[in-house]
Design an enzyme around this catalytic site. Structure first.
Site, short mmCIF file in Angstrom:
data_model
loop_
_atom_site.label_atom_id
_atom_site.label_comp_id
_atom_site.label_asym_id
_atom_site.label_seq_id
_atom_site.Cartn_x
_atom_site.Cartn_y
_atom_site.Cartn_z
N GLU A 199 -8.25 1.91 -6.46
CA GLU A 199 -9.47 1.13 -6.22
C GLU A 199 -10.27 1.80 -5.10
O GLU A 199 -9.79 1.92 -3.97
CB GLU A 199 -9.06 -0.30 -5.81
CG GLU A 199 -10.24 -1.22 -5.68
CD GLU A 199 -9.82 -2.66 -5.45
OE1 GLU A 199 -9.00 -2.92 -4.55
OE2 GLU A 199 -10.32 -3.54 -6.17
N GLU A 240 -12.50 -10.41 9.85
CA GLU A 240 -13.11 -10.23 11.19
C GLU A 240 -14.58 -9.83 11.12
O GLU A 240 -15.35 -10.10 12.03
CB GLU A 240 -12.30 -9.22 12.01
CG GLU A 240 -11.78 -7.99 11.30
CD GLU A 240 -10.45 -8.18 10.55
OE1 GLU A 240 -10.18 -9.30 10.07
OE2 GLU A 240 -9.71 -7.20 10.42
N CYS A 271 -14.02 -6.70 -6.64
CA CYS A 271 -12.69 -6.43 -7.21
C CYS A 271 -12.73 -6.31 -8.72
O CYS A 271 -11.92 -5.59 -9.30
CB CYS A 271 -11.73 -7.51 -6.79
SG CYS A 271 -12.38 -9.17 -7.07
N GLY A 278 -7.78 -9.95 -1.65
CA GLY A 278 -7.91 -8.71 -0.89
C GLY A 278 -7.19 -7.58 -1.59
O GLY A 278 -7.02 -7.61 -2.81
N GLY A 298 -1.66 -7.89 -0.32
CA GLY A 298 -1.11 -8.95 -1.17
C GLY A 298 0.41 -8.87 -1.27
O GLY A 298 1.12 -9.88 -1.19
N GLU A 332 -5.19 -12.85 -5.47
CA GLU A 332 -6.23 -12.23 -6.31
C GLU A 332 -6.50 -10.88 -5.66
O GLU A 332 -7.04 -10.80 -4.56
CB GLU A 332 -7.46 -13.14 -6.31
CG GLU A 332 -8.40 -12.84 -7.45
CD GLU A 332 -9.48 -11.89 -7.01
OE1 GLU A 332 -9.31 -10.67 -7.23
OE2 GLU A 332 -10.49 -12.35 -6.45
N LYS A 377 -8.50 -18.27 7.14
CA LYS A 377 -8.55 -17.08 8.01
C LYS A 377 -9.64 -16.19 7.44
O LYS A 377 -9.52 -15.65 6.35
CB LYS A 377 -7.20 -16.37 7.98
CG LYS A 377 -6.85 -15.59 9.23
CD LYS A 377 -7.74 -14.41 9.57
CE LYS A 377 -7.36 -13.14 8.85
NZ LYS A 377 -8.37 -12.08 9.02
P1 NAD Z 1 -7.51 -6.23 3.22
O1 NAD Z 1 -6.72 -6.60 2.03
O2 NAD Z 1 -6.84 -5.43 4.29
O3 NAD Z 1 -8.06 -7.57 3.96
C1 NAD Z 1 -8.35 -8.79 3.32
C2 NAD Z 1 -7.99 -9.96 4.25
O4 NAD Z 1 -6.60 -9.93 4.55
C3 NAD Z 1 -8.70 -9.96 5.60
O5 NAD Z 1 -8.98 -11.30 5.98
C4 NAD Z 1 -7.66 -9.36 6.53
O6 NAD Z 1 -7.86 -9.73 7.88
C5 NAD Z 1 -6.38 -9.93 5.98
N1 NAD Z 1 -5.17 -9.16 6.24
C6 NAD Z 1 -5.06 -7.82 6.46
N2 NAD Z 1 -3.77 -7.48 6.70
C7 NAD Z 1 -3.05 -8.63 6.62
C8 NAD Z 1 -1.66 -8.92 6.75
N3 NAD Z 1 -0.75 -7.99 7.01
N4 NAD Z 1 -1.26 -10.21 6.59
C9 NAD Z 1 -2.16 -11.18 6.31
N5 NAD Z 1 -3.49 -10.96 6.19
C10 NAD Z 1 -3.93 -9.70 6.33
O7 NAD Z 1 -8.82 -5.50 2.76
P2 NAD Z 1 -9.75 -4.52 3.63
O8 NAD Z 1 -8.98 -3.72 4.63
O9 NAD Z 1 -10.85 -5.33 4.13
O10 NAD Z 1 -10.24 -3.52 2.49
C11 NAD Z 1 -9.38 -2.47 2.07
C12 NAD Z 1 -9.41 -2.36 0.57
O11 NAD Z 1 -8.97 -3.58 -0.02
C13 NAD Z 1 -10.79 -2.16 -0.02
O12 NAD Z 1 -11.20 -0.85 0.02
C14 NAD Z 1 -10.60 -2.67 -1.41
O13 NAD Z 1 -10.03 -1.68 -2.20
C15 NAD Z 1 -9.62 -3.80 -1.24
N6 NAD Z 1 -10.29 -5.12 -1.20
C16 NAD Z 1 -10.21 -5.88 -2.31
C17 NAD Z 1 -10.84 -7.10 -2.32
C18 NAD Z 1 -10.80 -7.97 -3.53
O14 NAD Z 1 -11.68 -8.81 -3.71
N7 NAD Z 1 -9.79 -7.85 -4.39
C19 NAD Z 1 -11.55 -7.56 -1.22
C20 NAD Z 1 -11.60 -6.77 -0.08
C21 NAD Z 1 -10.94 -5.55 -0.09
#
Ligand code: NAD
Length: 507
Positions: free
Chosen positions: A392, A185, A291, A235, A240, A257, A182
């Site tokens: 973060e 977007e 991250c 993410g 998580g 992660e 997945k």
């Molecule tokens: P996010 O955690 O919301 O999204 C990461 C992925 O998870 C995307 O593919 C998203 O579509 C999916 N996702 C979102 N909600 C979900 C759910 N309920 N169930 C399953 N999958 C879901 O990250 P974001 O909104 O893109 O960014 C927000 C914050 O997250 C950033 O500001 C940063 O602090 C953090 N982030 C961390 C990393 C990392 O590498 N650890 C990467 C991106 C974002």
């Protein structure tokens, strides 16, 4: 449904392009121009992808393939990634705003080598091992088999989609699983290309599928789907946590992660010609949207002022601009939402009493009127209880915290919910290593940052995640261990059945 005149991309399910009647618009973070459209997947598409992955897995077309054949196909994919590097770079720059130097050095440049590492693991991993044991009363042969788990979902963020995708797809395929990816977007293109290359190189239909869609719909469906056996996610910690909750319904295997708030301890004997540059590299790479970035820089009081002055002077030379220009040091942040979030954190830092040593806002100039931009920012006079030291931010925002004793620095460094990475800058590496041993983080860098190697484990302590990606143990996370006991005795009396059956057998 495609927009006229704009390239449209579809999902990849069961070896076929699959469209949707809804689309995502992919916009360039530096200009906000429309790059392309992407089919917006739904829960039905997620279900279709899982069904196809399950069918492929049960057929044995990949899961039962001899490991050397799997490895050969994976090697071909790794080589193709290198051949098509320019296409990957273009895809990554236009979706997530990586600068060309960062895309070459990290976002795409690491991809081929990391994939090839897993191709090698497909052959080298110990899928079967005989274990000599004297624990049993009868003679026996004992074997431990590592078998693929089944259908693995990989939920990938926007910051390093290709590499973070490979960290999940690589070990999953090497172990014989089927995969549903997945994508985020905003950044589907690089992994979509990888899925197509995999198909062309001989990965059978259904083994590697790619869907897009809203995280809280399509991602959540994969995390809770009864026919998904494992979910791997990178993410935010908040998502998580939600994925862990959703996965618990069917007790899926989970690797997470998540976020970080990495401390760097600058010891009094740190090299002041290197450490300020190193701290900037650690924090500001890819506009701080990493991250494992070193966002909290703890500096000893004896060198604090000079260290800050040198670091600010160097940070002033960071050139913001067009990410595809080789002279650009720093590009935009990924989206309007992310820009606003970072600005909000900076305003709260000022209100909390932190001093702006550099930046602290959005840059001015005609080149920054479109797209999403943040100035390289350094806050001093920060205490570890301030919100900018605890959460973060995911932007080019460094906080500097002054400390008096190394013991105090270690306590501050560990006073966080996170534990992904940490680092130490010091002149005596034995001292620095001793400090590093006391830091609660999955990776500790001494006198450097961002050194990631596919042969070494990566993952977090505490709320930075669970499990490890990369390293010799990576396939452990994508296999189930099975103990097979083969009893060799042919004599009834040598068995210990009398524990239950006390009546002797009739003669
Ligand atoms: P996010 O955690 O919301 O999204 C990461 C992925 O998870 C995307 O593919 C998203 O579509 C999916 N996702 C979102 N909600 C979900 C759910 N309920 N169930 C399953 N999958 C879901 O990250 P974001 O909104 O893109 O960014 C927000 C914050 O997250 C950033 O500001 C940063 O602090 C953090 N982030 C961390 C990393 C990392 O590498 N650890 C990467 C991106 C974002």
């Amino acid at each position: 449904m495609a927009t006229v005149g704009v390239t449209h991309h579809q999902m990849f399910i069961d070896g076929q392009d699959v469209d949707s009647d809804q689309v995502f618009e992919i916009r360039h973070p530096a200009t906000n121009e429309l790059v392309c459209t992407m089919a917006k997947g739904t829960v039905d598409h997620a279900d279709q992808a899982v069904e196809s992955a399950r069918r492929a897995f049960e057929s044995g077309v990949w899961s039962s393939k001899p490991t050397e054949e799997r490895a050969a196909i994976m090697r071909a994919i790794g080589d193709r990634i290198a051949v098509d590097l320019d296409d990957f770079i273009e895809a990554e720059i236009s979706c997530n705003g990586a600068t060309i130097r960062q895309a070459i050095g990290f976002h795409c440049g690491l991809a081929s080598g990391h994939f090839l590492y897993f191709a090698e693991q497909a052959e080298r991993y110990e899928f079967e091992r005989d274990v000599p044991t004297v624990a049993y009363p009868t003679m026996s042969m004992n074997r431990v088999r590592r078998e693929p788990i089944g259908v693995c979902a990989a939920i990938v963020p926007w910051n390093f989609p290709l590499v973070l995708g490979i960290w999940k797809i690589g070990p999953a395929l090497a172990a014989g699983n089927s995969v549903v990816v997945k994508v985020d977007e905003k950044t589907p293109l690089s992994l979509l290309k990888l899925a197509q290359i995999a198909h062309e190189c001989g990965v059978p239909p259904g083994v590697l599928n790619l869907v897009s869609g809203e995280g809280k719909e399509v991602g959540a469906r994969l995390a809770s789907h009864p026919d998904v056996d494992k979910v791997a996610f990178t993410g935010s910690t908040a998502v998580g946590r939600e994925i862990m909750r959703l996965a618990s319904g069917t007790v899926k295997k989970v690797t997470l992660e998540l976020g970080g708030k990495a401390p760097t301890i600058v010891l009094p004997d740190a090299d002041l010609d290197i450490a300020p540059d190193g701290a900037l590299f650690g924090c500001m790479l890819y506009s701080g949207q990493v991250c494992e970035s070193s966002t909290r820089v703890l500096v000893h009081e004896s060198i604090h002022d000079e260290f800050v002055q040198r670091m600010v002077a160097r940070a002033r030379t960071i050139k913001l601009g067009d990410p595809s220009d080789f002279d650009t040091d720093m590009g935009p942040v990924v989206s309007e939402r992310q820009r606003d979030r970072i600005v909000d954190y900076m305003e709260r830092a000022k209100a909390d009493g932190a001093t702006v040593a550099l930046g602290g806002g959005t840059p001015e100039g005609p080149e920054f009127e479109s797209g999403w931009w943040i100035e390289p920012t350094i806050f001093t006079d920060v205490t570890n209880d301030m919100q900018i030291a605890r959460e973060e931010i995911f932007g080019p925002v460094m906080v500097v915290i002054k400390y008096s004793t190394v013991k105090e620095a270690i306590a501050i460094a560990n006073d966080t919910d996170y534990g992904l990475t940490a680092g130490v800058w010091g002149g005596d590496y034995e001292d620095a290593v001793e400090v590093g041993n006391q830091l609660r983080a999955g990776t500790v860098w001494i006198n450097n940052w961002h050194q990631i190697d596919p042969a070494l484990p990566f993952g977090g302590y505490k709320q930075s995640g669970t499990g490890r990606e990369l390293g010799a143990g990576a396939l452990d996370e994508y296999t189930e261990a099975k103990h097979m006991h083969v009893d060799l005795t042919t004599k009834l009396e040598r068995h210990i059945f009398d524990i239950l059956l006390s009546t002797p057998p009739e003669a």
